[in-house]
Scaffold this active site. Sequence first.
Site, PDB file in Angstrom:
ATOM      1  CG  ASP A 156      -1.797   3.666   7.968  1.00  0.00           C
ATOM      2  OD1 ASP A 156      -2.242   3.477   9.121  1.00  0.00           O
ATOM      3  OD2 ASP A 156      -0.947   4.515   7.683  1.00  0.00           O
ATOM      4  CG  ASP A 157      -3.424   2.815   3.061  1.00  0.00           C
ATOM      5  OD1 ASP A 157      -3.525   3.902   3.664  1.00  0.00           O
ATOM      6  OD2 ASP A 157      -2.422   2.472   2.418  1.00  0.00           O
ATOM      7  CG  HIS A 204      -5.071   6.886   6.296  1.00  0.00           C
ATOM      8  ND1 HIS A 204      -3.984   7.532   6.839  1.00  0.00           N
ATOM      9  CD2 HIS A 204      -4.580   6.163   5.254  1.00  0.00           C
ATOM     10  CE1 HIS A 204      -2.909   7.209   6.152  1.00  0.00           C
ATOM     11  NE2 HIS A 204      -3.239   6.392   5.181  1.00  0.00           N
ATOM     12  CG  HIS A 219       0.129  -0.411   4.814  1.00  0.00           C
ATOM     13  ND1 HIS A 219       1.461  -0.378   5.125  1.00  0.00           N
ATOM     14  CD2 HIS A 219      -0.237   0.876   4.565  1.00  0.00           C
ATOM     15  CE1 HIS A 219       1.907   0.871   5.060  1.00  0.00           C
ATOM     16  NE2 HIS A 219       0.883   1.656   4.726  1.00  0.00           N
ATOM     17  CG  HIS A 261      -4.171   7.462   0.811  1.00  0.00           C
ATOM     18  ND1 HIS A 261      -2.917   7.637   0.272  1.00  0.00           N
ATOM     19  CD2 HIS A 261      -3.974   6.842   1.988  1.00  0.00           C
ATOM     20  CE1 HIS A 261      -2.016   7.120   1.086  1.00  0.00           C
ATOM     21  NE2 HIS A 261      -2.630   6.636   2.153  1.00  0.00           N
TER      22      HIS A 261
END
Lengths: 721, 524
Positions: free
Chosen positions: A75-76, A126, A227, A130
């Site tokens: 993620d991210d 995503h 991540h 965020h």
Amino acid sequence: MRYLLPSLILVALMAMLMLRGFVHSEILADHRVQPEAAADRVPEKILEGGPVIDTRGDSPTSLEMPKQRLVLTFDDGPDPKWTPKVLDVLKQHNAHAVFFVTGTMASRYPDLVERMVQDGHEVGLHTFNHPDLSLQSQRRIDWELSQNQLALAGAAGIRTSLFRPPYSSFADAMDNKSWPVTEYIGSRGYITIVNNTDSEDWRKPGVDEIIRRATPKGSEGAIVLMHDSGGDRHQTVEALDSLLPQMKKRGYEFDNLTEALGSPSAHTQVTGLDLWKGKAWVYAVQASENTTSVLVVGLAVIGVLVFARFGLMLLLSGVHARRVRRRDFRWGPRPVTEPVSVLVPAYNEAKCIENTVRSLMASRHPIEVIVIDDGSSDGTARIVEGLRLPNVRVVRQLNAGKPAALNRGVANARYDLIVMMDGDTVFEPGTVGELVQPFADPSVGAVAGNAKVGNKDSLIGAWQHIEYVMGFNLDRRMYDILRCMPTIPGAVGAFRRSALERVGGMSDDTLAEDTDITMAMHRDGWRVVYAENARAWTEAPESVQQLWSQRYRWSYGTMQAIWKHRRALIEKGPSGRFGRVGLPLVSLFMVVAPLLAPLIDVFLLYGLFFGPTEKTIGAWLGVLAIQAVCAAYAFRLDRERMTHLISLPLQQLLYRQLMYVVLLQSWITALTGGRLRWQKLRRTGVVGSAPGSVPGGASGSVPGSVPVQRSASGNDRRPVG
Amino acid sequence: MTHGYRDGYTDGHASGPGGAPDPSANPYWNAYEETYGTPPATQGMPGAQGMPGAQGMPATAAFPQQQQQQQPQWADETRPLPQASAPTPAWAQAAAPPGHAAGIPDSVLDPALNPALDTALTPSSTPAPAVPKKPKKPGGGGGRDRYLDLLRSLALVRVVVYHLFGWAWLTVLFPSMGVMFALAGSLMARSLNRPAWGVIRGRIRRLLPPLWAFSVVVLAMMFVGGWNPSKDDDGLGWLGLINYIIPIGAPPYPWQIGSKSGLLEDTWAVQAAGPLWYLRAYLWFVIASPLLLWAFRRVPWATLLAPLALTAVVGTGLVKIPGETGNAVTDFAVYGSCWILGMAHHEGLLRQIPRYVVVSCAALVMAFGLWWASGHLGPDGWDLNDIPLAQATWSFGFVAILLQYSPSWQELPGRLARWDKLVTLSNNRAVTIYLWHNLLIMATVPILDRLYELPFMDDRLTGALDTTYLLWMFVLVWPLIALSIVGVGWIEDLAAKRSPRLWPDGSKKRGSNRARARGRGRAR
């Protein structure tokens, strides 16, 4: 038009900065997280179901991972440092994974997204920056998704149907707040992917712990949350490096999601307009990143320059003041008492010429006054003649410009010391005497006096007053010590006739003949010094319009003069010395530094609205305090009352900006049409935009207005360097 | 840098009303004096008295242009120069000749919010006397300080826009209320060269009838809606209704009336009667003005700044005065400095201070206001109306700068000239616009809702209307305001003992009959 180009440049800079702040999550970022809520409205089968949630249809369904399939999700990202390492490890072990990228990071590092796709990984959304979607409006959710797709299209040319909500975890963590969002996102055609095992690698719990948490029980299939961005991820990379072979030994396969489920790819190619929009977006973000880097360097440069200048000024002006105020200080063996010729070039100065000439009559130094009437149409010459004063002569000429008038005056002057002043300037009785004292030193060729603003009660007058006092008491003292005084003010300056003749007198090559002649003096080896007590009172422009045209002429004229004397850089002797020390210094402080000055304001505005507001204001106040200290020191040197300093904060907020917009315009003129006009700029001395030849000014018709600055033509004083 | 005309009217005050020419000789003298004070004794053209400031200079008759200009002021207080520092006395350079004001009878009409005219005016039907005419643009308000008029118009428009859109930043962009009170304070100070009691009576007389008209309508609507004042918890019950007749307090109103599904929102009473606090504040300022002016003339700075200090005490929660009294005191404190600033403007205090000092200090005060606001943001963020000390300081600084630059326009310059009629109209009907605008904003809703019933409204158009609803309200509210001007605006004229007019936008030249006819034509 005059404001258009400079303001466009500023707006463009600001836009670049905002775009950067946007993709760096400084603008529009929302870090709130919804607290946990009840889950009674989430369907039971979802809570107990798998991590792949499909809410596209009428009834939501969810899928479990097949056995012995592990889908790694990151993620991210992408992150410029850690994502390549993750990709390397995956490649090394022939594993595929899913990357849930944010729009901001994808826009900033499009190459990494492209590499993910090429390496066979899948990319999911995503959101753009965020936020917790359960706190956002439907419109914002739509925007988050589409902006994320836009970035993806620009980076890798694809769209994706996979989505992972920020701050999500397991399927059984769905609650009444997040479920409606999931349903809505399904209605937009996305499949929501949560996870089975959470490595919690963002806590940096150690490699072993990450592996332990990521590993599913028995031979269960699982989606693993990891991540690749948001801090130091070396534990994640190391964990991957051992997790992959370990699990492969246990018979696990590492596929991307659709491979694991045996369904068609989640990617679709983007073509046509959407692709170009994406590419344009990514390009714009790249441009803003690059621009910002340049801007930051520029800001650093300007910061160093500003502080260096302040330090240098305080130091050298202190040295200068101490030197010339020593009790035993003398310019030469005996004081200068020989008579002086005072030249007053005048073009339509009917309103003030009388004051000017009468102030000269009170001079304590023996003088003759020569008023050169440059073809005035308002009877300036007759006013002077009507005064019937002894020692005052009037010379008439057809309108030929100020340099020509001065040359004519020099030709008519009886004495060897020549003082030049403007037709709207008033001398004190001691001014001429003070001004010529430095000529006791035979190496001094010219002397700059101390021009002061007479009309300093208006706001714009007060600002110029501060500027003049600082310009004369700090700048000019510094330049005096450094022996590179760039300008002898037209309002009050003195020349040695022999020096003038050696450099060929005044020239009309540039708009700033005073800067031109001063530089010529330096190149000829003469010293140019500052006489602090030779005060002349001059009337500063009262309107923005007049101020603009005056300063435009000055800054453009200075550029012309620097350009004209550029050969000094490579010459030998005193000319070379000036060319290699004075000229770069003057260019740096008068041409380059002001050009970068807008950066301060651009960053100020940005910081005020998006950045750390308090720090920004604090920094600004700090710089203001330094300015105030310098200004106060200058005022003390000049024995001026400090009350005018109260307008310093506003000056820093309004006046300085005006000045650099003027300079920007001069640059534009110089870079575009400047050379064409080079030789045409004579006679009137008025550039296109100068309101010039409106005697009495445009406001002459308004009753009760103060007489404005005399026509700008040919007699613009230039007291401040 | 406006000497001339402003000096002109102050000179007039110095000579006092007794020095004015016989009003009977010229019916417009009253008007002129009301608006500008008695002109200087010299009624000749500027320059007739020679060249002030030219002491020691030979006659310069050969250069007539010199007579049109002032000498430059080099005077530097620290180092006076022998010749150059000869002070330039303010001279009657731009003091308008009497004909200036008389040229257009409309000029005597002062905005009712700040009525400067209490005495009976000569009806404008009196044939115009033969006075020297100045070439003037048609429709020019003439004789009035159009700069102040423009400010008042801007303030009104800002109030309407703010009440419609609710944008908090508008309160920072242009602090309307401070500006309105300052203008009113300035005009009040001017009128107070006459006996105070008469001035106050006149002001109140001009304020009340328009309010009564509004009160009748609003109260009727409230009672029809089922409001019972005696059931209000914190009000005075029926006694509070007296404020609808004389607003010594802000008139009471129910917080909710009707139902959500009704024609108007259930908060319409709040919206409609909410702005009435202004009348209460105005009334108290008028009553307090003689005292304030007296105090100002004795200790100008203390009087000017006292309301700010009071705001710092009662507007910050330091001391809390409960109920309507607290509101009244807070409003008085918040806008008191603006009102007294208006008086200072009239008394010439602002002119005595160098401009850079005023502007710089005002900027510092405003910066303080912003800083204070940033730490005390209200429910609507930067809405200064919720932050008394920020409102007081920001308005004070803003108004100080506006009044310092006060250029005393005889007519709107340049491009502004095209707004002349609207400025005149809004000034003549300021009370009407202010009283009714919020009710009218509310009234746009049921009208606009009709649009949804149009046959061709599909989903797309409905959605478009939804998103642009406020915009349409904004478009619609102006015709409604125009209607209210035509419908009830004339009450302002009656209150001022003038013959009523429908559409006083200053477009007439002579004679009220013709003007009225034209006004009516326009109104249709």
